[in-house]
Scaffold this active site. Structure first.
Site, mmCIF file in Angstrom:
data_model
loop_
_atom_site.group_PDB
_atom_site.id
_atom_site.type_symbol
_atom_site.label_atom_id
_atom_site.label_comp_id
_atom_site.label_asym_id
_atom_site.label_seq_id
_atom_site.Cartn_x
_atom_site.Cartn_y
_atom_site.Cartn_z
ATOM 1 N N LYS A 178 0.285 5.904 6.020
ATOM 2 C CA LYS A 178 1.569 4.683 6.256
ATOM 3 C C LYS A 178 1.796 5.216 7.863
ATOM 4 O O LYS A 178 2.847 4.127 8.494
ATOM 5 C CB LYS A 178 2.075 4.279 5.098
ATOM 6 C CG LYS A 178 3.077 5.229 4.746
ATOM 7 C CD LYS A 178 2.460 6.475 3.890
ATOM 8 C CE LYS A 178 2.029 6.560 2.505
ATOM 9 N NZ LYS A 178 1.655 7.270 1.773
ATOM 10 N N GLU A 202 -6.374 -0.703 3.651
ATOM 11 C CA GLU A 202 -5.457 -1.542 2.720
ATOM 12 C C GLU A 202 -4.700 -0.219 1.678
ATOM 13 O O GLU A 202 -3.796 -1.004 0.790
ATOM 14 C CB GLU A 202 -6.723 -1.667 1.627
ATOM 15 C CG GLU A 202 -5.957 -1.841 -0.069
ATOM 16 C CD GLU A 202 -5.538 -3.480 0.232
ATOM 17 O OE1 GLU A 202 -4.396 -3.160 -0.149
ATOM 18 O OE2 GLU A 202 -6.099 -4.708 0.959
ATOM 19 N N LYS A 246 6.215 1.654 4.823
ATOM 20 C CA LYS A 246 5.249 0.438 4.521
ATOM 21 C C LYS A 246 5.577 -1.128 4.699
ATOM 22 O O LYS A 246 5.181 -1.994 4.907
ATOM 23 C CB LYS A 246 5.125 0.857 3.130
ATOM 24 C CG LYS A 246 4.594 1.968 2.883
ATOM 25 C CD LYS A 246 4.475 2.437 0.901
ATOM 26 C CE LYS A 246 3.746 3.334 0.699
ATOM 27 N NZ LYS A 246 4.511 3.754 -0.607
#
Length: 411
Positions: free
Chosen positions: A100, A124, A200
């Site tokens: 991330k 994903e 995120k």
């Protein structure tokens, strides 16, 4: 047969190799071709490991092998991950990652390179671990304009807060248990200071907004200052404390913030406990859609990574819907100009009368064994800068601010 290379053999990397080998027949059927791990890039030797013969220590072995179709980046951090991913894409290899930090800082650039070379950069597992959220956001909800995203995006902090709320633990005791159970790293800074959740929400916001939103522009707070007293006042008010990443589409830009919030019990996020994540997406056509599940762990994360590997193996060109423009300037709205209600806790002179008078129309809160010198309240809705102006006024009069948590409005 399509050959796969895995960069890194830690928790995620070893999990990816395990899933690819254990479920090879089923994965091959779904991919339309057999997928085989040819290389595993490591920094040290793993003597006796079942995959030892696949391990290499020179990235050039991987990037220069034309048989490698998909590269899985499981190293973490920015460098050398960015250089390796960039080089792989430029060599016509698709890349899958759960990193991330890399996506939040370099996502637009890497998506652009992938598009130029007709391959894919998929991630994903970078948000929500095994919870499907990236693909639904850019494909299943593609017909919507996403107006708002808010969620519990970090399982470590949610576990700590759940212990504080349900068992009356202090922050440090709850953090210690999280470490013992493997939910928190030995250095938990990225989790407890909100950095992980910030990255995120920036990824999700970039997809929704269509422009890259950099974490450095987002006001971010962690949970280290929250106390048992704050938990009690939250319960008195009718809510719970959660670390929330929030994005709201505004005409003037992206309103985005990562911070503890006072969440009303009627919110769908109020009951997301322990290491679970919950992400609420509000589309103009669908209304509210909620994604829920464990946000981390070896096999859930590996499952999401392998699903992306399958997608890469099946596709002949770049996924057109997963893309956002690079945007170096700050497009994030000033959070101090945002309207908000806030829970405040003061101690000392000048006492409750002046505090309540300063925040006219506020809701005063009480708790058991509340000291006479302590005043707690929830402000009326006003711009955040106005709240801080009033706080500064009270400080000048001798009050000490013990806590401040913004309310998450349930609308």
């Amino acid at each position: 047969m399509k050959q796969i290379a895995v960069l890194g053999y830690g928790v995620v990397g070893s999990g990816v190799v395990e899933v690819l080998e254990k479920n090879s027949e089923n994965i091959g059927r779904k991919a339309g071709d057999q997928l085989k791990v040819k290389y595993i890039l490591v920094r040290r030797s793993f003597l006796g490991d079942p995959n030892e013969e696949k391990m290499v220590q020179d990235f050039n072995t991987i990037v220069n092998d034309p048989e490698v179709a998909v590269v899985v980046e499981a190293m973490g951090g920015i460098e050398p991950a960015f250089s390796y991913v960039k080089a792989s894409l430029e060599q016509g290899k698709s890349v899958v990652t759960s990193n991330k930090e890399l996506v939040a800082e370099k996502g637009a650039q890497l998506l652009g390179i992938a598009r130029e070379h007709h391959v894919n950069f998929l991630f994903e597992a970078s948000v929500g671990g095994g919870i499907p959220i990236i693909r639904p956001l850019h494909q299943c909800l593609a017909a919507n304009e996403i107006d708002k995203i808010e969620g519990i995006l970090n399982g470590t902090t949610n576990f700590i807060l759940t212990k504080m709320i349900k068992e009356g633990m202090g922050f440090h005791q709850a953090l210690s248990i999280a470490k013992e159970l493997g939910y928190a790293e030995s250095d938990p800074t990225a989790d407890v200071e909100g950095l992980d959740a910030c990255r995120k929400i920036c990824i999700l916001a970039s997809i929704a907004y269509g422009k890259h939103i950099y974490p450095r522009y987002v006001h971010t707070e962690g949970i280290t200052k929250l106390t048992g007293e704050d938990v009690e006042y939250a319960q008195e008010w009718g809510g719970v404390l959660k670390l929330i990443g929030q994005f709201i589409r505004r005409e003037e830009g992206a309103s985005i913030l990562t911070a503890p919030r006072l969440v009303p019990l009627e919110s769908q996020l109020a009951t997301v406990d322990d290491v679970f994540n919950g992400i609420l997406v509000q589309g103009d056509a669908t209304g509210d859609v909620v994604f829920y599940g464990k946000g981390a762990g070896k096999l859930p994360t590996a499952s999401a990574v392998v699903a992306d590997v399958i997608d890469c193996a099946k596709r002949r060109d770049t996924v057109k819907t997963l893309y956002w423009e690079d945007c170096q300037e700050n497009i994030v709205c000033d959070y101090m100009e945002e309207p908000v209600r806030a829970y405040l806790r003061f101690q000392g002179v000048p006492g409750r009368e002046l505090v309540l008078e300063t925040f006219q129309g506020c809701q005063e809160l009480r708790r058991s064994q509340q000291p006479k010198t302590e005043t707690a309240l929830v402000t009326p809705m006003m711009k955040e800068k106005e709240i801080w102006e009033k706080i500064e006024f009270l400080k000048e009069k001798g009050a000490c601010l013990l806590g401040m948590v913004r309310v998450l409005e349930n609308n």
